[in-house]
Design a protein around this motif. Structure first.
Motif, short mmCIF file in Angstrom:
data_model
loop_
_atom_site.label_atom_id
_atom_site.label_comp_id
_atom_site.label_asym_id
_atom_site.label_seq_id
_atom_site.Cartn_x
_atom_site.Cartn_y
_atom_site.Cartn_z
N ARG A 74 1.11 -1.49 -0.19
CA ARG A 74 0.17 0.22 0.31
C ARG A 74 0.53 1.17 -0.55
NH1 ARG A 74 -4.35 2.51 4.22
NH2 ARG A 74 -3.03 1.87 6.10
N GLU A 75 0.19 2.18 -0.64
CA GLU A 75 1.15 3.68 -1.03
C GLU A 75 0.33 4.29 -0.02
OE1 GLU A 75 1.04 4.55 -4.69
OE2 GLU A 75 2.54 3.64 -5.69
N LEU A 76 1.74 4.92 0.60
CA LEU A 76 1.46 5.54 2.35
C LEU A 76 1.72 7.48 2.24
CD1 LEU A 76 1.84 4.53 5.81
CD2 LEU A 76 -0.17 4.92 4.86
N HIS A 77 0.92 8.09 1.93
CA HIS A 77 1.32 9.79 1.22
C HIS A 77 1.03 10.23 2.81
CE1 HIS A 77 1.36 8.50 -3.05
NE2 HIS A 77 0.37 7.25 -2.74
N VAL A 78 1.79 9.94 3.15
CA VAL A 78 1.75 11.38 4.93
C VAL A 78 2.42 12.16 4.02
CG1 VAL A 78 1.79 9.25 5.80
CG2 VAL A 78 4.12 10.12 5.55
N HIS B 77 -4.09 19.56 1.93
CA HIS B 77 -3.10 18.86 1.12
C HIS B 77 -4.46 17.15 1.06
CE1 HIS B 77 -0.04 21.74 1.87
NE2 HIS B 77 -0.27 21.52 3.13
N VAL B 78 -5.10 17.19 0.09
CA VAL B 78 -5.54 15.94 -0.44
C VAL B 78 -4.76 15.02 -1.62
CG1 VAL B 78 -8.02 16.79 0.71
CG2 VAL B 78 -7.24 17.19 -2.08
N VAL B 79 -5.21 14.32 -2.17
CA VAL B 79 -4.18 13.66 -2.20
C VAL B 79 -4.11 12.82 -4.09
CG1 VAL B 79 -5.61 11.10 -1.22
CG2 VAL B 79 -7.09 12.36 -3.09
N ASP B 80 -5.10 14.24 -4.62
CA ASP B 80 -4.05 14.44 -5.53
C ASP B 80 -2.67 15.52 -6.22
OD1 ASP B 80 -5.16 17.05 -5.07
OD2 ASP B 80 -6.23 16.61 -6.90
N GLY B 81 -3.05 15.50 -4.75
CA GLY B 81 -1.00 16.50 -4.39
C GLY B 81 -1.24 17.59 -5.26
N VAL B 82 -2.04 18.61 -4.97
CA VAL B 82 -2.48 19.88 -5.36
C VAL B 82 -2.44 20.23 -4.38
CG1 VAL B 82 -2.81 21.34 -7.01
CG2 VAL B 82 -2.71 19.13 -7.74
N THR B 83 -2.45 21.51 -3.66
CA THR B 83 -2.32 21.59 -1.94
C THR B 83 -4.15 23.23 -3.34
OG1 THR B 83 -0.55 22.08 -1.20
CG2 THR B 83 -1.63 24.01 -0.62
N ARG B 84 -4.44 23.12 -2.02
CA ARG B 84 -6.18 23.72 -1.98
C ARG B 84 -6.15 25.48 -0.92
NH1 ARG B 84 -8.93 21.42 -5.94
NH2 ARG B 84 -7.66 19.34 -6.46
N TYR B 85 -6.43 25.76 -1.03
CA TYR B 85 -6.78 26.71 0.27
C TYR B 85 -7.84 27.27 0.50
CZ TYR B 85 -1.62 27.99 -1.58
OH TYR B 85 -0.31 27.96 -1.78
N GLU B 86 -8.72 26.87 1.97
CA GLU B 86 -10.00 27.27 2.14
C GLU B 86 -9.45 28.33 3.69
OE1 GLU B 86 -11.33 23.65 4.28
OE2 GLU B 86 -10.03 23.46 5.57
N HIS B 87 -11.15 29.00 4.29
CA HIS B 87 -10.24 29.89 5.04
C HIS B 87 -11.21 29.03 6.09
CE1 HIS B 87 -13.50 33.13 2.05
NE2 HIS B 87 -12.44 32.63 1.21
N LEU B 88 -10.28 30.23 7.05
CA LEU B 88 -10.03 29.71 8.21
C LEU B 88 -10.82 30.45 9.53
CD1 LEU B 88 -8.75 26.95 9.98
CD2 LEU B 88 -6.81 28.32 10.27
N TYR B 89 -10.43 31.48 9.56
CA TYR B 89 -11.14 32.69 10.24
C TYR B 89 -12.08 32.47 10.28
CZ TYR B 89 -12.36 36.77 12.83
OH TYR B 89 -12.87 37.92 13.48
N HIS B 131 -4.36 16.23 12.87
CA HIS B 131 -4.45 15.00 12.27
C HIS B 131 -4.48 15.67 10.32
CE1 HIS B 131 -8.61 16.43 13.31
NE2 HIS B 131 -8.71 15.70 12.43
N ARG B 132 -5.12 14.47 9.99
CA ARG B 132 -6.24 14.77 8.50
C ARG B 132 -6.60 13.70 8.42
NH1 ARG B 132 -2.03 14.56 3.48
NH2 ARG B 132 -1.43 13.02 4.31
N LEU B 133 -7.85 13.70 8.22
CA LEU B 133 -8.88 12.77 7.89
C LEU B 133 -10.17 13.63 6.69
CD1 LEU B 133 -10.87 10.89 8.67
CD2 LEU B 133 -12.38 12.48 10.55
N GLU B 134 -10.24 12.71 6.27
CA GLU B 134 -10.44 12.67 4.12
C GLU B 134 -11.39 11.62 3.95
OE1 GLU B 134 -7.06 14.08 2.50
OE2 GLU B 134 -6.58 15.34 3.79
N LEU B 135 -12.62 11.62 3.81
CA LEU B 135 -13.36 10.67 3.35
C LEU B 135 -13.81 10.87 2.22
CD1 LEU B 135 -15.66 10.65 6.48
CD2 LEU B 135 -13.87 9.35 6.09
N TYR B 136 -13.30 9.90 1.05
CA TYR B 136 -13.02 10.13 -0.44
C TYR B 136 -14.46 9.09 -0.67
CZ TYR B 136 -8.88 11.92 -0.36
OH TYR B 136 -8.13 13.07 -0.37
N GLY B 137 -15.01 9.71 -1.86
CA GLY B 137 -16.14 8.46 -2.23
C GLY B 137 -17.10 8.90 -3.59
N LEU B 138 -18.26 8.97 -3.17
CA LEU B 138 -18.68 9.52 -4.47
C LEU B 138 -20.54 10.45 -4.10
CD1 LEU B 138 -18.78 5.98 -7.32
CD2 LEU B 138 -17.63 8.34 -7.33
#
Lengths: 144, 144
Positions: A74-78, B77-89, B131-138
């Motif tokens: 499994r590839e892990l991308h941390v 930093h999601v799976v496609d390797g491109v950084t995305r920016y979102e509002h934090l304040y 932590h990082r939690l991302e759920l991927y699906g349709l």
DNA sequence: ATTAATATGAAACTCATTATCAACTTGGGC
DNA sequence: GCCCAAGTTGATAATGAGTTTCATATTAAT
């Protein structure tokens, strides 16, 4: 620790895709299977190089991709942007707890979290295909 | 929707670091604040370019880094390797549910999961920092 | 207005990973 | 064992997101 099953799976994968066995692939698989760690391509490269100094970087990446497709890896991308490879065969699903100081990886498992994830996805009309959960912090030794 | 607070925070951050205001920084911040999406640097660049065609890519990255340091922005930093920016304040902590087909981002929140994460970390002697939690699906529309 | 400090855009550079390609293996048929 | 098509390899070039460099341009305090 002969990894008969894993090797059989790889052989079958090779066969099913009409690929060929090679010394390099065998060697990389051996090194990977013998090491129960979360290795980067560079680490694997260094280890494999000791047994076959003429090995190329690309072959490491290519073979790890094959092992992944075969279901052995499994590839892990941390967060640090470097892919790590971990055993997949006979290892049940788990997530990771990672020490940001020493780099220690701990495999964690939480059926309760998985359930909650499913529940959330359902609430939003999603069908979950996978998830990524990583916990970052300081381990016992590093937090002092 | 004037983002007075956010702008004040940025001004204060600029001041505290002895940096300077610039037309480009203002413009990039405006574009970012007005768009409640998870934008990539490229998307921001395209949007900003319409108002200032001479803008450089590096200025986007540099400014987004400042906004992040100022606490107005979070880098995803999601799976496609491109950084995305979102509002934090003024946005409380959340994780993401992502459609792998259409790219839709849904912000999710689960205090129960957070609790369980803390519990797991504690069990292993870790102090959690993030932590990082991302759920991927349709998503609803894409799963049919 | 002067000027020292900071910011900008263009282009060069990183760094992990992937693609290209000529030379080399592999393995099934003879 | 030999042939040879198909697959594999290692070196190197290419990629792509993001960062650094540097000469020039802006900013803001005096």
């Amino acid at each position: 620790m002969s990894f008969q099953k894993e090797k059989a799976i790889f052989t079958e994968y090779i066969r099913s895709k009409n690929l060929k066995h090679s010394e390099q692939r065998q060697l990389i698989m051996d090194v990977f299977l013998k090491t129960e760690k979360h290795l980067t391509a560079e680490e694997l490269y260094e280890m494999v190089k000791k047994k076959n100094p003429s090995i190329g970087y690309a072959t490491i990446y290519r073979t790890m991709k094959l092992l992944t497709e075969a279901g052995l890896c499994r590839e892990l991308h941390v967060v640090d942007g470097v892919t790590r490879y971990e055993h997949l065969y006979n290892h049940k699903h788990h997530d990771h707890l990672i020490c940001t100081k020493c780099g220690k990886f701990v495999e964690i498992e939480s059926p309760r979290i998985e359930e909650l994830q499913e529940k959330i996805a359902k609430k939003h009309g999603f069908i979950l295909t996978r998830h990524r959960l990583e916990l970052y912090g300081l381990c016992k030794s590093c937090k002092n």
